[in-house]
Design a protein around this motif. Structure first.
Motif, PDB file in Angstrom:
ATOM      1  N   GLN A 100      54.444  22.010 -43.486  1.00 46.28           N
ATOM      2  CA  GLN A 100      53.363  22.613 -42.688  1.00 46.28           C
ATOM      3  C   GLN A 100      52.140  22.878 -43.579  1.00 46.28           C
ATOM      4  O   GLN A 100      50.998  22.621 -43.192  1.00 46.28           O
ATOM      5  N   LEU A 101      52.405  23.365 -44.766  1.00 47.31           N
ATOM      6  CA  LEU A 101      51.313  23.667 -45.707  1.00 47.31           C
ATOM      7  C   LEU A 101      50.565  22.390 -46.108  1.00 47.31           C
ATOM      8  O   LEU A 101      49.321  22.336 -46.072  1.00 47.31           O
ATOM      9  N   VAL A 102      51.333  21.355 -46.447  1.00 48.69           N
ATOM     10  CA  VAL A 102      50.708  20.093 -46.857  1.00 48.69           C
ATOM     11  C   VAL A 102      49.944  19.481 -45.678  1.00 48.69           C
ATOM     12  O   VAL A 102      48.831  18.931 -45.843  1.00 48.69           O
ATOM     13  N   ALA A 103      50.530  19.583 -44.463  1.00 46.07           N
ATOM     14  CA  ALA A 103      49.868  19.030 -43.275  1.00 46.07           C
ATOM     15  C   ALA A 103      48.539  19.733 -43.025  1.00 46.07           C
ATOM     16  O   ALA A 103      47.515  19.082 -42.737  1.00 46.07           O
TER      17      ALA A 103
ATOM     18  N   TYR B  96      38.775   5.414 -44.520  1.00 44.92           N
ATOM     19  CA  TYR B  96      39.973   6.170 -44.161  1.00 44.92           C
ATOM     20  C   TYR B  96      41.181   5.749 -45.012  1.00 44.92           C
ATOM     21  O   TYR B  96      42.083   6.556 -45.231  1.00 44.92           O
ATOM     22  N   VAL B  97      41.198   4.528 -45.500  1.00 42.22           N
ATOM     23  CA  VAL B  97      42.253   4.137 -46.455  1.00 42.22           C
ATOM     24  C   VAL B  97      42.131   4.988 -47.715  1.00 42.22           C
ATOM     25  O   VAL B  97      43.127   5.502 -48.245  1.00 42.22           O
TER      26      VAL B  97
ATOM     27  N   ALA C  47      47.714  11.359 -49.610  1.00 42.30           N
ATOM     28  CA  ALA C  47      49.074  11.048 -50.083  1.00 42.30           C
ATOM     29  C   ALA C  47      49.263  11.534 -51.523  1.00 42.30           C
ATOM     30  O   ALA C  47      50.281  12.164 -51.851  1.00 42.30           O
ATOM     31  N   ALA C  48      48.261  11.232 -52.367  1.00 43.98           N
ATOM     32  CA  ALA C  48      48.361  11.671 -53.763  1.00 43.98           C
ATOM     33  C   ALA C  48      48.407  13.192 -53.842  1.00 43.98           C
ATOM     34  O   ALA C  48      49.186  13.780 -54.626  1.00 43.98           O
TER      35      ALA C  48
ATOM     36  N   SER D  78      51.010  18.391 -54.564  1.00 45.30           N
ATOM     37  CA  SER D  78      51.291  19.697 -53.970  1.00 45.30           C
ATOM     38  C   SER D  78      52.792  19.973 -53.953  1.00 45.30           C
ATOM     39  O   SER D  78      53.231  21.074 -54.313  1.00 45.30           O
ATOM     40  N   LEU D  79      53.564  18.971 -53.541  1.00 42.51           N
ATOM     41  CA  LEU D  79      55.021  19.174 -53.486  1.00 42.51           C
ATOM     42  C   LEU D  79      55.578  19.407 -54.889  1.00 42.51           C
ATOM     43  O   LEU D  79      56.434  20.261 -55.101  1.00 42.51           O
TER      44      LEU D  79
END
Lengths: 185, 478
Positions: A93-96, A129-130, A137-138, A143-144
């Motif tokens: 949720q945080l990353v989203a 947008y790519v 993604a990076a 973050s994770l």
């Protein structure tokens, strides 16, 4: 007065689909970010409508300071939502939310650069947008990794580590800002 | 045909089809181009509002994270920090190259013009977005080849490093005159929209669009042929091809002029009389005091200026083809004059002179005496006038009084109606038309024929009358 209306009608008739696409993306992404940032105790139709109105303003004026204000408001809303309940946040949720906030900023940047009556090659949107998705993604990976590291060291509520990280990054940011201001002068 | 262009970059010209490149010898010893100073590059590329917003959000989130000890706010700042770090890791140094080029310098009404707008990335960093825009005269109906889009819209493209994009603009020129394409301007943004360059502007390309000449021919004699050579049958006898009669042989007659058929029939030497062939001066007076009607370009409606310019070009073309001398005089604000001359070169000069014709309301006009003094007494004066200004009729009458052979071409478009209407419009229009018809009648009484422009043969009927009048005895002016 008639001349003023004629100018508006002429400007509206010159709007191209590419502009609508760019600003539509701004509206959708900003609405999504704002809805995610609504505190749970305020969640309801009216705040959602307010979020949509704010997103519409951002889509109409993507080159203005309103974008900064609205995105900052979303961040403040997020902070208020999870105040005192940090352990309940799911990492996804945080990353989203972080990704949506950045994508709204990126979409507003693109919409501000494209004139309202421009003929745009599809390649522009694809490349933009790519790139944005690659950054997202990076960032998600970073973050994770950051969250896992913090968990491993002090649990998710690692206040001390967050303070240290924040201070270090803030100092780096000030240094970058000073360099940019000097270059501009 | 060479390639004309306007742009910032100078490069060797490729010779199409040969695989070669035209390299010109430099006038000064070749020196390596100096590298742009870092300060210049920094001035060319400026941070956008997006960079400021990203830095502000990163700062706010990190300060809040430090103050409240919340690691989630650090995570929110990560995408912004990554985008800034990635974007600013390689900064652009050069502004985009922009060039407008064409192979045509002039055209005629209705013919097509082609221009290429080229935008190039000469940097080592890709441009996320490059925007180019140009403008052009309203009488050039240009569209982008392929897309069919009008060039009044900006074109947005993404350019990789050392990549160029070109837009070919093509379309017809709809009206005579001096037209232009450009200036063109381009801006670019790089580093994910965090930096934007200053606008690059090119010069504009000028085009001469010559009027389409209606087919025109005048078969009748000139009122007063002037020179000793030419193609017009004069009223004087002399060496020429036009038979004027047969008379008895006299001292001094050339033997090759003997008409043997008449000599044998009459048993007495007779010679053929011929009229001499001479050239003539034609002076075109363009009345530019008033403009009326709407110009619709080729195939559309014609205004007074359109009829004036196209008719003048047609008359000039006809008389210059038969070897006469043509000159032109403006009756208006600037009172420009084109010196009399003959030949193909004069035709091109006259066409170019006509491109600058424009109507302007003026209070003072050249005096009648100055106008008639500038015109040879033997010249045929063709006045192009809509007869909308009383001074125009006075000028024509003055030329006639000064003994010039004057023909008036009415350049007022037919079926003209006022744009603003009221209860008295039809009555006022009727009175004005009667007054104008009265003026035309008075001019005819002065011996000045007035004829509406109708292309080929427009002047034949009136030229015959003018030639007849030029042959009669002229009374001395008091």
């Amino acid at each position: 007065m008639n001349a003023y209306f004629e100018r508006i009608v002429t400007a509206l008739s010159r709007i191209t689909p590419a502009t609508l696409l760019a600003r539509g993306a701004v509206f959708i992404l900003t609405t999504a970010a704002l809805v995610m940032a609504i505190p749970s105790f305020l969640f309801g139709p009216r705040p959602i409508l307010a979020a949509a109105v704010l997103a519409l303003v951002v889509a109409l004026a993507p080159g203005s300071r309103i974008v900064t204000v609205v995105l900052a408001l979303a961040a403040v809303g997020w902070g208020a939502t999870w105040l005192g309940r940090l352990a309940e946040i799911s990492p996804l949720q945080l990353v989203a939310f972080g990704s949506l906030l950045y994508l709204a900023h990126s979409a507003a940047t693109l919409a501000a650069l494209i004139p309202y009556d421009a003929v745009v090659t599809p390649e522009v949107f694809v490349r933009w947008y790519v790139r944005a998705i690659a950054i997202v993604a990076a960032s998600a990976v970073i973050s994770l990794a950051l969250l896992v590291g913090v968990w491993a060291l002090a649990g998710f509520n690692g206040a001390a580590i967050a303070s240290l990280l924040g201070l270090a990054a803030a100092v780096a940011l000030v240094a970058v800002g000073v360099k940019l201001v000097r270059a501009r002068a | 045909m060479g390639v004309r262009g306007a742009g910032g970059a100078r490069r060797p010209l490729p010779l199409h089809g040969t695989g070669l490149t035209l390299a010109l010898r430099p006038a000064v010893p070749r020196t390596p181009p100096p590298a742009p100073p870092e300060e210049t590059a920094a001035q060319d590329w400026q941070p956008t509002r997006a960079l400021g917003r990203a830095l502000l959000l990163i700062g706010l989130l990190l300060v809040a994270a430090a103050l409240f000890g919340r690691v989630d706010l650090v995570v929110l700042a990560v995408p912004f920090a990554v985008s800034v770090a990635w974007g600013l890791s390689r900064r652009p140094t050069a502004v985009p190259g922009l060039r407008l080029a064409t192979s045509e310098e002039y055209a005629t009404e209705g013919s097509s013009l082609t221009t290429t707008l080229t935008m190039a990335n000469r940097d080592v960093v890709a441009y996320d977005i490059a925007i180019a825009r140009t403008q052009h005269s309203a009488w050039l109906d240009l569209t982008a080849e392929g897309s069919g889009a009008k060039p009044d819209r900006p074109v947005v493209a993404a350019l990789d490093r050392n990549e160029a994009a070109a837009v070919v603009l093509a379309g017809p020129a709809k009206r005579w005159g001096r037209h232009s394409i450009g200036p063109a301007a381009a801006v670019a943004a790089a580093c994910g929209g965090l930096l934007a360059c200053r606008a690059v502007v090119t010069g504009s390309l000028g085009f001469k669009v010559f009027p389409v000449t209606d087919p025109f021919a005048a078969e009748d004699a000139m009122p007063r042929a002037a020179g000793l050579v030419g193609q017009h049958r004069s009223r004087r006898q002399g060496e020429g091809g036009e038979l004027a009669g047969v008379r008895v042989f006299g001292p001094g007659d050339r033997l090759r002029r003997i008409d043997w058929r008449t000599t044998l029939r009459t048993q007495q030497l007779h010679v053929a009389r011929t009229l001499s062939d001479r050239d003539a001066d034609v002076v075109l007076v363009l009345d530019l005091l008033a403009e009326a009607g709407t110009s619709g370009g080729t195939g559309g409606a014609s205004s007074v200026m359109d009829i004036t310019v196209r008719a003048s070009a047609a008359i000039a073309e006809h008389y210059l083809t038969v070897g006469d001398r043509i000159s032109m005089i403006e009756y208006g604000s600037s009172a420009r004059r084109l010196r009399p001359a003959s030949g193909r070169r004069q035709y091109m000069t006259a066409l170019e002179w006509l491109l600058d014709v424009s109507s302007r309301q003026v209070v003072r006009t050249p005096g009648e005496s100055r106008m008639s003094e500038a015109i040879s007494p033997n010249a045929l004066v063709v006045v192009m006038t809509p007869l909308l200004d009383a001074r125009s009729a006075d000028m024509v009458a003055g030329l006639a009084r000064a003994g010039r052979s004057v023909v008036t071409v009415d350049t007022l478009p037919p079926g003209l109606v006022p744009t603003v209407t009221g209860p008295w419009t039809s009555s006022a229009l009727g009175i004005w038309q009667l007054e104008r018809a009265n003026t035309i009648g008075q001019l005819r009484e002065h011996g000045v024929p007035v004829v509406a422009w109708a292309g080929a043969g427009s002047l034949d009927l009136v030229l015959r009358d003018v030639a007849r009048m030029a042959g009669r005895a002229q009374g001395a002016r008091r």
